[in-house]
Design a protein around this motif. Sequence first.
Motif, mmCIF file in Angstrom:
data_model
loop_
_atom_site.group_PDB
_atom_site.id
_atom_site.type_symbol
_atom_site.label_atom_id
_atom_site.label_comp_id
_atom_site.label_asym_id
_atom_site.label_seq_id
_atom_site.Cartn_x
_atom_site.Cartn_y
_atom_site.Cartn_z
ATOM 1 N N ARG A 32 1.017 -1.266 0.050
ATOM 2 C CA ARG A 32 0.151 -0.117 -0.087
ATOM 3 C C ARG A 32 0.707 1.108 -0.006
ATOM 4 N NH1 ARG A 32 -5.125 -0.697 0.893
ATOM 5 N NH2 ARG A 32 -5.473 1.435 1.464
ATOM 6 N N VAL A 33 1.438 1.763 -1.237
ATOM 7 C CA VAL A 33 2.150 2.790 -1.302
ATOM 8 C C VAL A 33 1.640 3.924 -1.253
ATOM 9 C CG1 VAL A 33 4.210 1.382 -2.181
ATOM 10 C CG2 VAL A 33 2.340 2.332 -3.924
ATOM 11 N N ALA A 34 0.297 3.911 -1.375
ATOM 12 C CA ALA A 34 -0.542 5.168 -1.531
ATOM 13 C C ALA A 34 -1.497 5.507 -0.237
ATOM 14 C CB ALA A 34 -1.498 4.997 -2.717
ATOM 15 N N GLY A 35 -1.276 6.973 -0.118
ATOM 16 C CA GLY A 35 -2.038 7.270 1.383
ATOM 17 C C GLY A 35 -3.345 8.615 0.485
ATOM 18 N N GLY A 36 -2.803 9.640 1.004
ATOM 19 C CA GLY A 36 -3.465 10.843 0.035
ATOM 20 C C GLY A 36 -2.902 10.856 -1.138
ATOM 21 N N ALA A 37 -3.140 11.932 -1.854
ATOM 22 C CA ALA A 37 -2.489 12.242 -3.351
ATOM 23 C C ALA A 37 -0.950 12.367 -3.135
ATOM 24 C CB ALA A 37 -3.222 13.172 -4.048
ATOM 25 N N LEU A 38 -0.543 13.348 -2.452
ATOM 26 C CA LEU A 38 0.680 14.023 -2.355
ATOM 27 C C LEU A 38 1.736 12.864 -1.554
ATOM 28 C CD1 LEU A 38 2.972 15.989 -2.477
ATOM 29 C CD2 LEU A 38 2.274 16.998 -0.296
ATOM 30 N N GLY A 39 1.085 12.256 -0.504
ATOM 31 C CA GLY A 39 1.513 11.130 0.133
ATOM 32 C C GLY A 39 1.986 9.979 -0.428
ATOM 33 N N GLY A 40 1.108 9.692 -1.270
ATOM 34 C CA GLY A 40 1.200 8.507 -2.476
ATOM 35 C C GLY A 40 2.426 8.573 -3.285
ATOM 36 N N LEU A 41 2.426 9.846 -3.766
ATOM 37 C CA LEU A 41 3.346 10.225 -4.851
ATOM 38 C C LEU A 41 4.809 10.367 -4.219
ATOM 39 C CD1 LEU A 41 3.481 10.999 -7.706
ATOM 40 C CD2 LEU A 41 3.554 13.524 -7.289
ATOM 41 N N LEU A 42 5.028 10.633 -3.151
ATOM 42 C CA LEU A 42 6.211 10.673 -2.255
ATOM 43 C C LEU A 42 6.702 9.467 -2.123
ATOM 44 C CD1 LEU A 42 5.628 13.785 0.130
ATOM 45 C CD2 LEU A 42 7.181 13.769 -1.773
ATOM 46 N N ALA A 43 5.584 8.444 -1.696
ATOM 47 C CA ALA A 43 5.882 7.044 -1.170
ATOM 48 C C ALA A 43 6.652 6.409 -2.626
ATOM 49 C CB ALA A 43 4.832 6.372 -0.592
ATOM 50 N N VAL A 44 5.956 6.729 -3.828
ATOM 51 C CA VAL A 44 6.253 5.992 -4.911
ATOM 52 C C VAL A 44 7.580 6.367 -5.524
ATOM 53 C CG1 VAL A 44 5.762 5.407 -7.407
ATOM 54 C CG2 VAL A 44 3.677 5.495 -5.604
ATOM 55 N N SER A 45 7.886 7.614 -5.333
ATOM 56 C CA SER A 45 9.200 8.229 -5.788
ATOM 57 C C SER A 45 10.320 7.752 -4.828
ATOM 58 C CB SER A 45 8.981 9.681 -5.691
ATOM 59 O OG SER A 45 8.935 10.097 -4.410
ATOM 60 N N GLU A 46 10.059 7.637 -3.702
ATOM 61 C CA GLU A 46 11.138 6.939 -2.533
ATOM 62 C C GLU A 46 11.276 5.449 -3.040
ATOM 63 O OE1 GLU A 46 13.149 8.774 -0.825
ATOM 64 O OE2 GLU A 46 12.170 10.556 -1.212
ATOM 65 N N ARG A 47 10.092 4.702 -3.085
ATOM 66 C CA ARG A 47 10.236 3.390 -3.381
ATOM 67 C C ARG A 47 10.954 3.129 -4.627
ATOM 68 N NH1 ARG A 47 7.037 -0.760 -1.352
ATOM 69 N NH2 ARG A 47 6.654 0.530 0.285
ATOM 70 N N LEU A 48 10.663 4.000 -5.668
ATOM 71 C CA LEU A 48 11.386 3.543 -6.868
ATOM 72 C C LEU A 48 12.828 3.968 -6.909
ATOM 73 C CD1 LEU A 48 11.547 3.138 -9.924
ATOM 74 C CD2 LEU A 48 10.667 5.714 -10.424
ATOM 75 N N ILE A 49 13.212 5.038 -6.333
ATOM 76 C CA ILE A 49 14.939 5.449 -5.748
ATOM 77 C C ILE A 49 15.497 4.163 -5.134
ATOM 78 C CG2 ILE A 49 16.430 7.105 -4.446
ATOM 79 C CD1 ILE A 49 14.129 9.084 -5.085
ATOM 80 N N ASP A 50 14.578 3.645 -4.088
ATOM 81 C CA ASP A 50 15.143 2.474 -3.313
ATOM 82 C C ASP A 50 15.176 1.202 -4.096
ATOM 83 O OD1 ASP A 50 16.031 1.363 -0.823
ATOM 84 O OD2 ASP A 50 14.257 0.058 -1.228
ATOM 85 N N LEU A 51 14.406 1.040 -5.041
ATOM 86 C CA LEU A 51 14.152 -0.213 -5.995
ATOM 87 C C LEU A 51 15.129 -0.191 -7.057
ATOM 88 C CD1 LEU A 51 12.630 -2.799 -6.316
ATOM 89 C CD2 LEU A 51 11.153 -1.547 -7.714
ATOM 90 N N ALA A 52 15.483 0.954 -7.647
ATOM 91 C CA ALA A 52 16.345 1.011 -9.025
ATOM 92 C C ALA A 52 17.513 0.431 -8.875
ATOM 93 C CB ALA A 52 16.397 2.270 -9.444
ATOM 94 N N PRO A 53 18.449 0.502 -7.862
ATOM 95 C CA PRO A 53 19.875 -0.390 -7.955
ATOM 96 C C PRO A 53 19.586 -1.777 -7.894
ATOM 97 C CG PRO A 53 19.658 1.533 -6.420
ATOM 98 C CD PRO A 53 18.237 1.432 -6.784
ATOM 99 N N ARG A 54 18.358 -2.268 -7.446
ATOM 100 C CA ARG A 54 18.422 -3.765 -7.452
ATOM 101 C C ARG A 54 17.408 -4.355 -8.346
ATOM 102 N NH1 ARG A 54 14.902 -4.633 -2.925
ATOM 103 N NH2 ARG A 54 14.462 -2.549 -2.662
ATOM 104 N N ILE A 55 17.157 -3.453 -9.381
ATOM 105 C CA ILE A 55 16.545 -4.071 -10.793
ATOM 106 C C ILE A 55 17.602 -4.669 -11.519
ATOM 107 C CG2 ILE A 55 15.208 -3.553 -12.681
ATOM 108 C CD1 ILE A 55 13.760 -1.277 -11.199
#
Length: 235
Positions: A32-55
């Motif tokens: 559940r990476v989404a909360g409110g609109a802004l919170g969800g967007l921040l969560a997705v961006s941080e998750r992508l930054i964290d995930l990218a080196p492991r792809i």
Amino acid sequence: MADPEVRDDGRGSTEQQRWASLARRIKGGAGRVAGGALGGLLAVSERLIDLAPRIPVRDLETLRRHFPGLDPEELADKLVSGATAGTAAVGAGVGAAAMLPVPPAMTAELAAETLAVAAVEYKLIAELHEVYGVRAPGTARARAVAYLGAWTQERGIEVTRPSSVDAALSGQMKRRLRQRLLRRTVRSLPTLTPFMIGAGVGAALNRRDTRRLARRVREDLRTRRVPWDALPPSA
């Protein structure tokens, strides 16, 4: 839910199945990476930054082994075809979920789709850089940051400019990343809108957007391409 263990051994699968499987694993592990609109967007961006080196990103040697006898343009075509299959599979899943009488956790579903599509497109961009001989220098994280910047700006990296391959995402780059994710999310909204829903719509939108991104990046990389025979053996 924790991020999935991202693997890509390719055994027993076609190229398109490999990309689609990667997209499903990332989306399935998004939680559940989404909360409110802004919170969800921040969560997705941080998750992508964290995930990218492991792809898993295949280097040129691996790509040429997977696609023997192809020239750079033919190999790039194969990568684009596989990636569009992966993002289309994610879009079809969201479109199908939207057809339910009461879509379950649709905000979270949309955020998970955005993360999965961004991850597949990131992998595509990284491997296109390998194909055109414009590999980002540095550690896996430094390369991930460079390719995230390329995804954000829809263009190839400039290896002669240190700022373009910085090992840390600046505040400005993070803002651009969130803006790119927002645009990507907004383009997915028709799959959730009454009378404009369905698996076919979601798949078609994702396929179109991934192809457009690939076309822009490839056009840029062609101007910087390094011929394979001019690359050092370690590349």
